[in-house]
Enzyme design. Structure first.
Site, short mmCIF file in Angstrom:
data_model
loop_
_atom_site.label_atom_id
_atom_site.label_comp_id
_atom_site.label_asym_id
_atom_site.label_seq_id
_atom_site.Cartn_x
_atom_site.Cartn_y
_atom_site.Cartn_z
N ASP A 85 0.81 -1.21 0.00
CA ASP A 85 0.00 0.00 0.00
C ASP A 85 0.85 1.27 0.00
O ASP A 85 0.54 2.24 -0.69
CB ASP A 85 -0.93 -0.03 1.23
CG ASP A 85 -2.04 1.00 1.12
OD1 ASP A 85 -2.77 0.98 0.11
OD2 ASP A 85 -2.18 1.83 2.03
N LEU A 86 1.94 1.28 0.77
CA LEU A 86 2.80 2.47 0.83
C LEU A 86 3.39 2.77 -0.55
O LEU A 86 3.46 3.93 -0.97
CB LEU A 86 3.91 2.27 1.86
CG LEU A 86 4.89 3.44 1.99
CD1 LEU A 86 4.20 4.68 2.53
CD2 LEU A 86 6.08 3.07 2.87
N ALA A 87 3.83 1.72 -1.24
CA ALA A 87 4.41 1.92 -2.57
C ALA A 87 3.37 2.51 -3.52
O ALA A 87 3.67 3.44 -4.29
CB ALA A 87 4.94 0.60 -3.12
N ARG A 88 2.15 2.00 -3.48
CA ARG A 88 1.10 2.46 -4.38
C ARG A 88 0.70 3.90 -4.09
O ARG A 88 0.54 4.71 -5.01
CB ARG A 88 -0.14 1.55 -4.28
CG ARG A 88 0.06 0.14 -4.78
CD ARG A 88 -1.13 -0.75 -4.48
NE ARG A 88 -2.36 -0.21 -5.04
CZ ARG A 88 -3.37 0.25 -4.31
NH1 ARG A 88 -3.30 0.25 -2.98
NH2 ARG A 88 -4.45 0.72 -4.89
N ARG A 118 6.89 -10.44 -3.47
CA ARG A 118 6.87 -11.91 -3.46
C ARG A 118 6.03 -12.48 -4.59
O ARG A 118 6.20 -13.63 -4.97
CB ARG A 118 6.35 -12.40 -2.11
CG ARG A 118 7.33 -12.17 -0.96
CD ARG A 118 6.83 -12.70 0.35
NE ARG A 118 5.67 -11.94 0.83
CZ ARG A 118 5.05 -12.19 1.98
NH1 ARG A 118 5.46 -13.18 2.76
NH2 ARG A 118 4.02 -11.45 2.35
N ASP A 156 11.75 -13.43 -2.74
CA ASP A 156 11.28 -13.83 -1.41
C ASP A 156 12.50 -13.89 -0.51
O ASP A 156 13.52 -14.50 -0.87
CB ASP A 156 10.59 -15.20 -1.49
CG ASP A 156 9.65 -15.43 -0.33
OD1 ASP A 156 9.61 -14.58 0.58
OD2 ASP A 156 8.95 -16.47 -0.33
N LYS A 194 7.95 16.27 5.82
CA LYS A 194 6.91 17.28 5.69
C LYS A 194 7.52 18.68 5.70
O LYS A 194 8.38 19.00 6.52
CB LYS A 194 5.89 17.15 6.83
CG LYS A 194 5.01 15.89 6.75
CD LYS A 194 4.04 15.84 7.91
CE LYS A 194 3.13 14.63 7.83
NZ LYS A 194 2.17 14.70 6.74
N HIS A 251 7.19 9.66 15.29
CA HIS A 251 6.76 10.97 14.78
C HIS A 251 6.80 12.06 15.86
O HIS A 251 7.38 13.13 15.68
CB HIS A 251 5.34 10.90 14.22
CG HIS A 251 5.16 9.89 13.14
ND1 HIS A 251 6.17 9.54 12.27
CD2 HIS A 251 4.09 9.14 12.77
CE1 HIS A 251 5.72 8.63 11.42
NE2 HIS A 251 4.47 8.38 11.70
#
Length: 487
Positions: free
Chosen positions: A16-19, A46, A89, A179, A237
């Site tokens: 998800d982070l890559a997308r 993988r 993998d 940021k 953070h």
């Protein structure tokens, strides 16, 4: 290691982070002409997949997550041509050997490896790269948080990676440092003559740092339960923000000087114990309620069973050094809050002697406040006292705000994804906005003291209805000191 890397190797490329973040960031860097010529992106996951199939997935993600006015089909095609996909993998030596073949002849021009994977795969992945001959003096490695779940496991991860890479080759990612507004804290403090002389216990009453999220688990069930708000948000953070607010002026703007001052702050945090956690910390867990007019379920309902994991934490921290002695730092973060909001409030002390409001008349005099909003909008707001217009003999004061909207002030500038800055710095080998090992371990030392204190005091999360700013005890935490949260 000063040349810009010509190859970017991304593990966890189907995640998800890559997308959502990494490929849109790479697209924006390409669009702005900031990637080197003959740049190669090797994506790895993988799943078995051909290059073209993965490239189409990337284009779908770009159309979904880029603003409509940013997407350009020609630039997307150019990015696609830079991408190769190689299934790997962790632990599969043959697949690492095949990966090395894809990169053959390019390593001497610099290789930046980005691990967007679970931390348990950091060491096996690095060891696979080493066995395939892909680690040398021109290789850099970036790791997404979390770096461990406590001090001991953090040291294990750092030892495993440190056995293969020198510290200057390791880039620990905290996306908050990418940021613009967080970076602007440095400019605000050290680029303006009026703030730094007042930035200490003489003039500042207290500091508040709030990071509120409206979302719940959002598909992170397997990760979040057992981790909780303290480890997920405060350890990285919020402590990074605190260290920038509280650090001494570095001698110069370079990675060593800046991070040396940050780690001094983190090591000065007063540890907690089984007694102090009762008065200096609050744990909470959301129950059913309403957020943004929508009915939402509770944490246990989303999880499917009862849990002792906190989804909210409020802390009263002290920094035991010369500059900040006696100034409390109030931190709070949580899920299912009323608003998505990240901000810092610097509360100044009242004037030492008021010449207004004599003879029993009220003046309306209030202490000055500096608000630094990080998200969703970005601004800096200073409240000052001004005379209310009128002919009354008694002077009446009212608060007025000096507002600097960073969005409006730099209206011609595109609002960038935090990962754009971080990827660009990784490729260039500039670690200033990344977290050094001693910073991570100083953060965990303080966090571990709180967790151990909770265990010693048998302190369970208190319930709060979704759509509220945590349990009522969080309000009491700050109001006992005569202050209140800025909502």
């Amino acid at each position: 290691m000063t040349e810009q890397s010509a190859t970017f190797l991304l593990f966890g490329a189907t995640g998800d982070l890559a997308r959502r973040m990494i490929f849109p960031s790479l697209y924006n860097l390409l669009s702005d002409g900031l990637l080197p010529d003959d740049f190669l992106i090797v994506a790895s996951g993988r799943t078995e997949m051909e290059d073209d199939a993965f490239r189409e997935q990337v284009c779908t993600s770009l159309r979904e997550f880029l603003p409509g006015d940013r997407y350009d089909a020609q630039t997307a095609e150019k990015l696609k041509a830079m991408i190769a996909y190689q299934p790997v993998d962790a632990g599969n030596a043959a697949q690492f050997a095949a990966l090395a073949e894809r990169i053959d002849g390019r390593a001497e021009r610099g290789l930046s490896v980005y691990l967007s994977t679970p931390p348990s795969l950091f060491a096996p992945t690095a060891q696979g790269l080493a066995a395939a001959g892909l680690i040398d003096g021109n290789t850099r490695i970036a790791m997404e948080k979390p770096i461990g779940k406590d001090l001991a496991s953090s040291k294990e991860v750092n030892d495993a990676i440190g056995a293969l890479f020198a510290e200057e080759q390791i880039f620990r990612v905290d996306h908050y440092l990418g940021k613009e507004t967080v970076q602007n804290l440095l400019a605000l403090r050290f680029g303006n003559v009026m703030f730094e002389p007042l930035w200490n216990a003489t003039a500042i009453d207290h500091v508040q740092i709030t990071v509120g999220e409206t979302v719940g688990l959002e598909g992170r069930v397997s990760y979040y339960d057992g981790v909780g708000a303290l480890r997920d948000m405060v350890q990285n953070h919020m402590l990074q923000i605190l260290s920038i607010i509280a650090m001494e002026p570095p001698a110069r703007m370079d990675p060593t000087a800046v991070r040396d001052e940050k780690v001094k702050v983190l090591r000065s945090l007063r540890p907690m114990n089984g007694e102090t956690v009762k008065t200096h910390s609050v744990r909470g867990q959301y129950t059913p309620g309403a957020v943004g007019g929508q009915i939402v379920t509770g944490y246990a309902d989303e999880l499917g069973h009862a849990s002792g994991t906190e989804t909210f934490v409020a802390l009263k921290a002290h920094i035991d050094n010369w500059r900040w002695q006696g100034v409390p730092f109030y931190l709070r973060t949580g899920k299912r809050m009323p608003a998505r909001q990240s901000e810092i409030q610097i509360q100044f002390k009242p004037v030492r002697h008021s010449i207004f409001g004599r003879n029993g008349g009220g003046s309306g005099l209030e202490p000055n406040t500096l608000i630094i909003r990080l998200q969703p909008e970005e601004y800096i707001r200073l409240t000052i006292m001004s005379k209310r217009p009128g002919l009354e003999r008694q002077v009446h004061l009212e608060e007025v705000s000096l507002d600097v909207s960073l969005t409006a002030a730099f209206a011609g500038q595109r609002r960038r994804i935090a990962y754009e800055r971080l990827i660009l710095d990784l490729l260039a080998g500039d670690p200033t906005l990344f977290v050094r090992r001693d910073e991570v371990e100083a953060q965990w030392t303080w966090i571990d003291s709180i967790i151990e204190g909770w265990q010693e005091a048998n302190m369970k999360p208190a319930s709060y209805a979704s759509g509220n700013w945590g349990p009522s005890s969080a309000i009491a935490l700050i109001e006992r000191d005569g202050a209140s949260w800025h909502d």
